[in-house]
Design a protein around this motif. Structure first.
Motif, PDB file in Angstrom:
ATOM      1  N   ASP A 156       4.981 -12.501 -15.674  1.00  0.00           N
ATOM      2  CA  ASP A 156       4.306 -13.309 -16.694  1.00  0.00           C
ATOM      3  C   ASP A 156       3.748 -14.595 -16.104  1.00  0.00           C
ATOM      4  OD1 ASP A 156       4.905 -11.404 -18.571  1.00  0.00           O
ATOM      5  OD2 ASP A 156       6.588 -12.502 -19.460  1.00  0.00           O
ATOM      6  N   ALA A 157       4.401 -15.092 -15.057  1.00  0.00           N
ATOM      7  CA  ALA A 157       3.950 -16.327 -14.415  1.00  0.00           C
ATOM      8  C   ALA A 157       2.810 -16.082 -13.427  1.00  0.00           C
ATOM      9  CB  ALA A 157       5.114 -17.010 -13.708  1.00  0.00           C
ATOM     10  N   GLY A 158       2.396 -14.814 -13.294  1.00  0.00           N
ATOM     11  CA  GLY A 158       1.238 -14.490 -12.475  1.00  0.00           C
ATOM     12  C   GLY A 158       1.533 -14.039 -11.063  1.00  0.00           C
ATOM     13  N   PHE A 159       2.803 -13.811 -10.753  1.00  0.00           N
ATOM     14  CA  PHE A 159       3.154 -13.331  -9.419  1.00  0.00           C
ATOM     15  C   PHE A 159       3.042 -11.809  -9.350  1.00  0.00           C
ATOM     16  CE2 PHE A 159       5.349 -17.406  -9.698  1.00  0.00           C
ATOM     17  CZ  PHE A 159       5.145 -17.954  -8.442  1.00  0.00           C
ATOM     18  N   THR A 160       2.808 -11.284  -8.153  1.00  0.00           N
ATOM     19  CA  THR A 160       2.888  -9.847  -7.906  1.00  0.00           C
ATOM     20  C   THR A 160       4.330  -9.528  -7.536  1.00  0.00           C
ATOM     21  OG1 THR A 160       0.617  -9.802  -7.109  1.00  0.00           O
ATOM     22  CG2 THR A 160       2.017  -7.926  -6.531  1.00  0.00           C
ATOM     23  N   VAL A 161       4.924  -8.563  -8.264  1.00  0.00           N
ATOM     24  CA  VAL A 161       6.371  -8.348  -8.170  1.00  0.00           C
ATOM     25  C   VAL A 161       6.686  -6.874  -7.909  1.00  0.00           C
ATOM     26  CG1 VAL A 161       8.578  -8.656  -9.353  1.00  0.00           C
ATOM     27  CG2 VAL A 161       6.709 -10.253  -9.797  1.00  0.00           C
ATOM     28  N   PHE A 162       7.673  -6.641  -7.054  1.00  0.00           N
ATOM     29  CA  PHE A 162       8.180  -5.292  -6.774  1.00  0.00           C
ATOM     30  C   PHE A 162       9.697  -5.298  -6.971  1.00  0.00           C
ATOM     31  CE2 PHE A 162       4.384  -6.042  -4.321  1.00  0.00           C
ATOM     32  CZ  PHE A 162       3.641  -4.890  -4.483  1.00  0.00           C
ATOM     33  N   GLY A 163      10.274  -4.094  -7.149  1.00  0.00           N
ATOM     34  CA  GLY A 163      11.724  -3.993  -7.313  1.00  0.00           C
ATOM     35  C   GLY A 163      12.165  -4.475  -8.678  1.00  0.00           C
TER      36      GLY A 163
ATOM     37  N   GLU B 231       0.823  -1.217   0.000  1.00  0.00           N
ATOM     38  CA  GLU B 231       0.000   0.000   0.000  1.00  0.00           C
ATOM     39  C   GLU B 231       0.859   1.269   0.000  1.00  0.00           C
ATOM     40  OE1 GLU B 231      -0.692  -2.721   1.936  1.00  0.00           O
ATOM     41  OE2 GLU B 231      -2.264  -3.264   0.492  1.00  0.00           O
ATOM     42  N   ASN B 232       1.998   1.250   0.687  1.00  0.00           N
ATOM     43  CA  ASN B 232       2.847   2.457   0.702  1.00  0.00           C
ATOM     44  C   ASN B 232       4.101   2.298  -0.158  1.00  0.00           C
ATOM     45  OD1 ASN B 232       4.600   0.884   2.276  1.00  0.00           O
ATOM     46  ND2 ASN B 232       3.975   1.835   4.205  1.00  0.00           N
ATOM     47  N   GLY B 233       4.065   1.322  -1.063  1.00  0.00           N
ATOM     48  CA  GLY B 233       5.193   1.140  -1.980  1.00  0.00           C
ATOM     49  C   GLY B 233       6.444   0.635  -1.298  1.00  0.00           C
ATOM     50  N   PHE B 234       6.290   0.011  -0.119  1.00  0.00           N
ATOM     51  CA  PHE B 234       7.409  -0.503   0.664  1.00  0.00           C
ATOM     52  C   PHE B 234       8.407   0.592   1.036  1.00  0.00           C
ATOM     53  CE2 PHE B 234       5.678  -4.266  -1.360  1.00  0.00           C
ATOM     54  CZ  PHE B 234       5.570  -5.128  -0.276  1.00  0.00           C
TER      55      PHE B 234
END
Length: 405
Positions: free
Chosen positions: A333-340, A164-167
């Protein structure tokens, strides 16, 4: 004799040791498994030629009476400190002098040792999730209090970082004495903006607090709008210490060299309210408890500030950033939620189905033969995430992502 009881408060094993233990057990049971390590943030590219040449010359220096070097200055050799001041700071419009810079044997050591110069009663604030050394060294020094059932320590102020706060840690609404910030973040890869850092500097000025700014990954920031040093913020030299490393930028994980900046304008107060220079205290600490980084390694680090060295570092970082972008794209692409994974070598991945961090670790290891780092090991807010790194070879990165595909 009595031990320091704070050590007994710590969990039995360090995060990365626990990962290595589980990995060793798996490989013992399945010796034929081809496990690709994408967990610990070690580098894979070799030391660049200009650094190797400089260290060879330094080794030769040690063989001649006329050029032999024994104990060096605890603060580091002047030539390296001046090169850092010019290239990393003054050429970027930041007023930092060589006298403000202290060469060390790595950022990890300094991040722990800085606790020597501020009061044992200090209230420490740190990001959750964050590098485990921040918490563990706070516990060792007796500043953490007691471990609570939720995994938090009673005296630490946690700066919750989440999707929510972009980490990114937000300024607290209570007083703290010491704030530890890391940008780009280990483990999430989040990079703080100029406006966000300005709020932290304003808070530190108002509360008379100290910011310890871990910028070990600053060279991975390519967007010119994003700050690479806290000293890009006005008046930060009055409230902040900056810690940097050559480990991830130049592959010095096995050589051990970094530096810490303690500006002259930075002061604390003693028990009677008198202002005291933190640079003076850090210099006293280093002169008493540290004999300086190796002459040979410092000569190698100095070569990084030549035009050849700077270009070689840029190429290496491009290599790791491309790995990180590859991992980010594949996991998305594999459907994960990703950051960084764009301004950072770290990729922060959330499970698809509400799995715990250790469940994700087990799935990655057993199904794909990929070793990762469980996010919960970086703090309770990391539960449900894993950290992957772009520090492996290009070949291994592509092979790992093919398994995910």
């Amino acid at each position: 004799m009595r031990i320091n009881d704070n050590f007994e408060k710590l969990p039995e094993s360090y995060l990365f040791s626990e990962v290595a233990k589980k990995l060793a057990a798996y490989k013992s049971e399945y010796p034929e498994a081809d496990v690709i390590r994408m967990d610990i943030g070690d580098v894979t590219l070799p030391i660049v030629p200009c650094v190797i040449d400089a260290m060879h010359r330094a080794v030769d220096d040690m063989a001649q009476s006329s050029t032999f070097h024994g104990y060096g200055p605890e603060q580091g050799y002047e030539s390296l400190r001046e090169a850092i001041a010019v290239v990393d700071y003054r050429k970027r419009g930041i007023d930092i002098d060589a006298d403000d810079i202290f060469i060390s044997d790595g950022a990890k050591c300094d991040l722990g040792n800085l606790g020597d110069i501020y009061s044992t009663d200090s209230i420490v604030a740190l990001a959750d999730p964050g590098y485990p050394v921040y918490v563990d060294t706070t516990v060792m020094s007796g500043r953490a209090g007691e471990l609570l059932p939720d995994g938090h320590w009673s005296k630490i102020v946690y700066l919750d970082c989440n999707a929510e706060n972009g980490f990114k840690p937000a300024v607290p609404d209570t007083h703290v004495d010491v704030i530890i910030l890391c940008s780009p973040s280990n483990p999430t890869g989040a990079v703080m903006t100029r406006e966000e850092l300005e709020k932290w500097v304003a808070y530190a000025l108002r509360e008379k607090a100290l910011i310890i700014f871990d910028s070990a990954y600053e060279a991975f920031v390519r967007n010119p709008e994003l700050p690479r040093s806290i000293y890009e913020i006005r008046d930060a030299d009055k409230v902040a210490i900056e810690v940097r490393s050559f480990s991830k930028t130049a592959g010095f994980t096995g050589l051990r060299c970094g530096y810490t900046v303690v500006p002259k304008a930075l002061c604390g107060t003693d028990a009677e309210g008198r202002e005291v220079s933190l640079r003076k205290l850090w210099n006293r600490r280093q002169s008493t408890k540290f004999n300086g980084a190796s002459y040979i390694v410092q000569r190698g680090a100095e070569a990084l500030y030549t035009s050849e060295g700077r270009e070689a570092v840029r190429i290496n970082i491009d290599y790791y950033l491309e790995n990180a972008r590859t991992i980010r794209a594949c996991m998305q692409d594999a459907g994960f939620t990703v950051f960084g994974g764009d301004e950072s070598p770290y990729i922060w991945v959330k499970g698809k189905n509400g799995e715990s961090s250790w469940e994700l670790f087990r799935t990655m290891l057993e199904k794909y033969n990929i070793s990762c780092t469980p996010g919960v090991g970086f703090g309770s807010e990391g539960e449900g995430y894993i950290r992957l790194t772009g520090f492996n070879s290009r070949e291994n990165t592509l092979r790992a992502m093919e398994r995910i595909k």
